[in-house]
Design a protein around this motif. Structure first.
Motif, PDB file in Angstrom:
ATOM      1  N   VAL A 164       0.840  -1.201   0.000  1.00  0.00           N
ATOM      2  CA  VAL A 164       0.000   0.000   0.000  1.00  0.00           C
ATOM      3  C   VAL A 164       0.872   1.247   0.000  1.00  0.00           C
ATOM      4  CG1 VAL A 164      -1.849  -1.173   1.266  1.00  0.00           C
ATOM      5  CG2 VAL A 164      -0.156   0.162   2.527  1.00  0.00           C
ATOM      6  N   ARG A 165       0.304   2.312  -0.485  1.00  0.00           N
ATOM      7  CA  ARG A 165       0.984   3.606  -0.523  1.00  0.00           C
ATOM      8  C   ARG A 165       0.055   4.651   0.074  1.00  0.00           C
ATOM      9  NH1 ARG A 165       1.905   5.060  -6.376  1.00  0.00           N
ATOM     10  NH2 ARG A 165       0.349   6.667  -6.077  1.00  0.00           N
TER      11      ARG A 165
ATOM     12  N   PHE B  78       2.725  -4.975   8.072  1.00  0.00           N
ATOM     13  CA  PHE B  78       3.980  -4.321   8.434  1.00  0.00           C
ATOM     14  C   PHE B  78       3.969  -2.867   7.973  1.00  0.00           C
ATOM     15  CE2 PHE B  78       5.131  -8.797   7.647  1.00  0.00           C
ATOM     16  CZ  PHE B  78       5.655  -9.129   8.894  1.00  0.00           C
ATOM     17  N   THR B  79       4.592  -2.022   8.791  1.00  0.00           N
ATOM     18  CA  THR B  79       4.810  -0.624   8.411  1.00  0.00           C
ATOM     19  C   THR B  79       6.183  -0.225   8.903  1.00  0.00           C
ATOM     20  OG1 THR B  79       2.470  -0.162   8.778  1.00  0.00           O
ATOM     21  CG2 THR B  79       3.911   1.728   8.520  1.00  0.00           C
ATOM     22  N   ASP B  80       7.203  -0.498   8.076  1.00  0.00           N
ATOM     23  CA  ASP B  80       8.559  -0.134   8.470  1.00  0.00           C
ATOM     24  C   ASP B  80       8.871  -0.683   9.862  1.00  0.00           C
ATOM     25  OD1 ASP B  80      11.034   1.053   8.226  1.00  0.00           O
ATOM     26  OD2 ASP B  80      10.384   2.990   8.994  1.00  0.00           O
ATOM     27  N   SER B  81       8.381  -1.886  10.156  1.00  0.00           N
ATOM     28  CA  SER B  81       8.449  -2.382  11.527  1.00  0.00           C
ATOM     29  C   SER B  81       9.020  -3.788  11.644  1.00  0.00           C
ATOM     30  CB  SER B  81       7.037  -2.382  12.133  1.00  0.00           C
ATOM     31  OG  SER B  81       6.146  -3.143  11.333  1.00  0.00           O
ATOM     32  N   ALA B  82       9.568  -4.340  10.562  1.00  0.00           N
ATOM     33  CA  ALA B  82      10.085  -5.701  10.578  1.00  0.00           C
ATOM     34  C   ALA B  82      11.074  -5.845   9.421  1.00  0.00           C
ATOM     35  CB  ALA B  82       8.932  -6.704  10.443  1.00  0.00           C
ATOM     36  N   PRO B  83      11.791  -6.966   9.374  1.00  0.00           N
ATOM     37  CA  PRO B  83      12.747  -7.161   8.279  1.00  0.00           C
ATOM     38  C   PRO B  83      12.060  -7.383   6.938  1.00  0.00           C
ATOM     39  CG  PRO B  83      12.627  -9.129   9.634  1.00  0.00           C
ATOM     40  CD  PRO B  83      11.865  -8.053  10.361  1.00  0.00           C
ATOM     41  N   VAL B  84      11.615  -6.293   6.347  1.00  0.00           N
ATOM     42  CA  VAL B  84      10.868  -6.332   5.088  1.00  0.00           C
ATOM     43  C   VAL B  84      11.578  -5.441   4.064  1.00  0.00           C
ATOM     44  CG1 VAL B  84       8.689  -5.712   3.975  1.00  0.00           C
ATOM     45  CG2 VAL B  84       8.672  -6.730   6.263  1.00  0.00           C
ATOM     46  N   LEU B  85      11.768  -5.932   2.862  1.00  0.00           N
ATOM     47  CA  LEU B  85      12.334  -5.114   1.786  1.00  0.00           C
ATOM     48  C   LEU B  85      11.214  -4.283   1.166  1.00  0.00           C
ATOM     49  CD1 LEU B  85      14.883  -7.427  -0.080  1.00  0.00           C
ATOM     50  CD2 LEU B  85      15.354  -5.613   1.561  1.00  0.00           C
TER      51      LEU B  85
ATOM     52  N   PHE C  31       5.445   9.664   0.044  1.00  0.00           N
ATOM     53  CA  PHE C  31       4.411   8.751   0.543  1.00  0.00           C
ATOM     54  C   PHE C  31       5.044   7.671   1.411  1.00  0.00           C
ATOM     55  CE2 PHE C  31       5.323   7.620  -3.968  1.00  0.00           C
ATOM     56  CZ  PHE C  31       5.986   6.417  -3.781  1.00  0.00           C
ATOM     57  N   PHE C  32       4.216   7.087   2.260  1.00  0.00           N
ATOM     58  CA  PHE C  32       4.623   5.980   3.110  1.00  0.00           C
ATOM     59  C   PHE C  32       4.241   4.669   2.431  1.00  0.00           C
ATOM     60  CE2 PHE C  32       3.497   9.263   6.434  1.00  0.00           C
ATOM     61  CZ  PHE C  32       4.809   9.565   6.769  1.00  0.00           C
ATOM     62  N   LEU C  33       4.945   3.608   2.817  1.00  0.00           N
ATOM     63  CA  LEU C  33       4.661   2.280   2.308  1.00  0.00           C
ATOM     64  C   LEU C  33       4.254   1.350   3.446  1.00  0.00           C
ATOM     65  CD1 LEU C  33       7.757   1.885  -0.056  1.00  0.00           C
ATOM     66  CD2 LEU C  33       5.407   2.380  -0.759  1.00  0.00           C
ATOM     67  N   GLY C  34       3.432   0.387   3.123  1.00  0.00           N
ATOM     68  CA  GLY C  34       3.046  -0.631   4.087  1.00  0.00           C
ATOM     69  C   GLY C  34       2.779  -1.926   3.337  1.00  0.00           C
ATOM     70  N   GLU C  35       2.744  -3.018   4.072  1.00  0.00           N
ATOM     71  CA  GLU C  35       2.551  -4.320   3.439  1.00  0.00           C
ATOM     72  C   GLU C  35       1.648  -5.211   4.289  1.00  0.00           C
ATOM     73  OE1 GLU C  35       5.988  -2.214   2.730  1.00  0.00           O
ATOM     74  OE2 GLU C  35       5.811  -3.473   4.527  1.00  0.00           O
ATOM     75  N   ILE C  36       0.949  -6.109   3.618  1.00  0.00           N
ATOM     76  CA  ILE C  36       0.244  -7.197   4.291  1.00  0.00           C
ATOM     77  C   ILE C  36       0.703  -8.488   3.633  1.00  0.00           C
ATOM     78  CG2 ILE C  36      -1.946  -8.190   5.020  1.00  0.00           C
ATOM     79  CD1 ILE C  36      -3.290  -5.527   4.558  1.00  0.00           C
ATOM     80  N   TYR C  37       1.390  -9.320   4.399  1.00  0.00           N
ATOM     81  CA  TYR C  37       1.777 -10.642   3.916  1.00  0.00           C
ATOM     82  C   TYR C  37       0.547 -11.539   4.046  1.00  0.00           C
ATOM     83  CZ  TYR C  37       6.832  -9.584   3.946  1.00  0.00           C
ATOM     84  OH  TYR C  37       8.077  -9.073   3.682  1.00  0.00           O
ATOM     85  N   VAL C  38       0.172 -12.213   2.981  1.00  0.00           N
ATOM     86  CA  VAL C  38      -1.061 -13.019   2.999  1.00  0.00           C
ATOM     87  C   VAL C  38      -0.814 -14.425   2.460  1.00  0.00           C
ATOM     88  CG1 VAL C  38      -2.527 -10.972   2.751  1.00  0.00           C
ATOM     89  CG2 VAL C  38      -1.812 -12.231   0.715  1.00  0.00           C
ATOM     90  N   ASP C  39      -1.658 -15.352   2.893  1.00  0.00           N
ATOM     91  CA  ASP C  39      -1.571 -16.719   2.381  1.00  0.00           C
ATOM     92  C   ASP C  39      -2.549 -16.936   1.227  1.00  0.00           C
ATOM     93  OD1 ASP C  39      -4.002 -16.785   3.684  1.00  0.00           O
ATOM     94  OD2 ASP C  39      -3.491 -18.433   5.035  1.00  0.00           O
ATOM     95  N   LEU C  40      -2.914 -15.840   0.569  1.00  0.00           N
ATOM     96  CA  LEU C  40      -3.811 -15.890  -0.588  1.00  0.00           C
ATOM     97  C   LEU C  40      -2.992 -15.755  -1.870  1.00  0.00           C
ATOM     98  CD1 LEU C  40      -6.483 -13.339   0.711  1.00  0.00           C
ATOM     99  CD2 LEU C  40      -6.621 -15.836   0.851  1.00  0.00           C
ATOM    100  N   ALA C  41      -3.297 -16.571  -2.850  1.00  0.00           N
ATOM    101  CA  ALA C  41      -2.625 -16.463  -4.147  1.00  0.00           C
ATOM    102  C   ALA C  41      -3.319 -15.382  -4.969  1.00  0.00           C
ATOM    103  CB  ALA C  41      -2.662 -17.801  -4.875  1.00  0.00           C
ATOM    104  N   LEU C  42      -2.653 -14.235  -5.093  1.00  0.00           N
ATOM    105  CA  LEU C  42      -3.226 -13.098  -5.816  1.00  0.00           C
ATOM    106  C   LEU C  42      -2.375 -12.800  -7.047  1.00  0.00           C
ATOM    107  CD1 LEU C  42      -3.938 -10.751  -2.765  1.00  0.00           C
ATOM    108  CD2 LEU C  42      -5.586 -12.211  -3.979  1.00  0.00           C
ATOM    109  N   PRO C  43      -2.974 -12.339  -8.132  1.00  0.00           N
ATOM    110  CA  PRO C  43      -2.201 -12.010  -9.338  1.00  0.00           C
ATOM    111  C   PRO C  43      -1.297 -10.803  -9.082  1.00  0.00           C
ATOM    112  CG  PRO C  43      -4.482 -11.291  -9.580  1.00  0.00           C
ATOM    113  CD  PRO C  43      -4.423 -12.096  -8.323  1.00  0.00           C
TER     114      PRO C  43
END
Length: 356
Positions: free
Chosen positions: A75-76, A140-147, A175-187
């Protein structure tokens, strides 16, 4: 069950409702980024950010960090304050011409972005669960070992600028960046091509020449690192180059031509707090620890603590003193006997900067 592409479309709608400007999807194979990450660490460019080395290649392996992860939603969120004028880049650069004024990086003048994004990422995850049922995820939001920048660029959020930040043709890099790691197969989203061309504005403007090559940052020389992450004495040879910057540095972004397209946030969270834009160094140096904690509650600045806050301002006051601002001397004298050795050292250095 809703199809994967329809789900991505639904996630995009939910994200916009939550104040995100864009979402993307990346796969979990980041192996191509591993050699560059290891070279960066081997050169010591991470400085004293031990956590960068401690996690090593887990940063490039999402499925090891969060077992079961098969896709990453990125996300941005734009962060320019709502009242930002069109010529904001010129206005921000002009602060350097007023050595007695404190410069706080624009992203840090409002509410802590970790708090803003974290709660909204959770709401986004809740919205996805409402569509597909319970699913495995972690935000995650700049809060873990994430590239973060690697994932963002792979998911179409933009390209890696020469300053290492992600750039978008329609939103610059503010802008800020964030991520959601998911167990869903998304395109996965389509990445975008880079558009820096031969421009080297960010490299040329860096006060400490911390951008040692395109997309290669030596954090040990970066003013953002020195004022925020670095815990000890600031190297003396770099102190004069910090000028009146006391928390972070925006110069590489201010010089970037693409940031004329930077977007304002619709959220009041990023509006500047009183005292964090346009205040004098002397006024901020006078804050007691209690006042510092009170005024920075809910702000990203609080994490550096009062001691580093005073260290940073002492350096800026020394630079102001060298520029001929003799009023800086009285402020420095007030902290000459500060109980912290770190603060005292920087105050004494600053007092020595007065031109005879």
């Amino acid at each position: 069950m809703i199809g994967s592409r329809q789900l991505v479309s639904r996630i995009q709608t939910l994200a916009r409702e939550l104040g995100f400007s864009q979402i993307g999807v990346a796969g979990v194979d980041l192996s191509a980024a591993e050699p560059g990450l290891m070279q960066w660490l081997e050169k010591g460019f991470h400085g004293e950010m031990a956590y960068m080395a401690a996690h090593g290649l887990r940063r490039a392996r999402p499925a090891e960090l969060v077992p079961g992860t098969v896709s990453v939603i990125t996300v941005r969120m734009d962060y320019l304050p709502r009242g930002t004028p069109d010529d904001w880049q010129r206005i921000e650069f002009a602060r350097l011409d007023r050595p007695g004024e404190a410069i706080v990086s624009m992203y840090a003048r409002g509410r802590d972005y970790h708090k803003v994004l974290r709660s909204r990422l959770q709401k986004l995850a809740d919205g996805i669960a409402a569509e597909v049922g319970p699913f495995g995820h972690r935000a995650f939001t700049d809060s873990a070992p994430v590239l973060e920048a690697e994932l963002a660029s792979r998911s179409g959020q933009g390209w890696r600028g020469k300053h290492t930040l992600v750039l978008d043709r329609e939103a610059g890099s503010m802008f800020f960046l964030g991520e959601i790691y998911v167990d869903l197969a998304l395109p996965p989203s389509e990445p975008v091509s880079p558009h820096c061309g031969s421009c080297s504005a960010c490299i040329d403007i860096c006060p400490t020449q911390a951008i040692v090559a395109p997309q290669r940052l030596d954090a040990r020389r970066c003013i953002s690192y020195l004022t925020i992450e670095h815990p000890g004495p600031i190297p003396e040879e770099l102190r004069p180059l910090m000028a009146n910057r006391i928390y972070g540095c925006d110069d590489c972004q201010l010089a970037c031509p693409w940031n004329k397209f930077a977007k304002k946030s619709a959220l009041p969270d990023f509006d500047p707090r009183e005292g964090l834009a346009g205040s004098t160094l002397a006024a901020l140096f006078a804050w007691s620890e209690e006042e510092f904690l009170s005024r920075t509650e809910g702000s990203p600045i609080r994490r550096i603590g009062h001691e580093r806050w005073l260290r940073n301002i002492a350096v800026a006051l020394g630079n102001a003193l060298r520029s001929g601002d003799t009023s800086a001397r009285a402020a420095l004298e007030s902290r000459r006997e500060h109980p912290s050795e770190l603060v005292r050292e920087h105050v004494l250095w600053a007092l020595e900067q007065q031109i005879a």
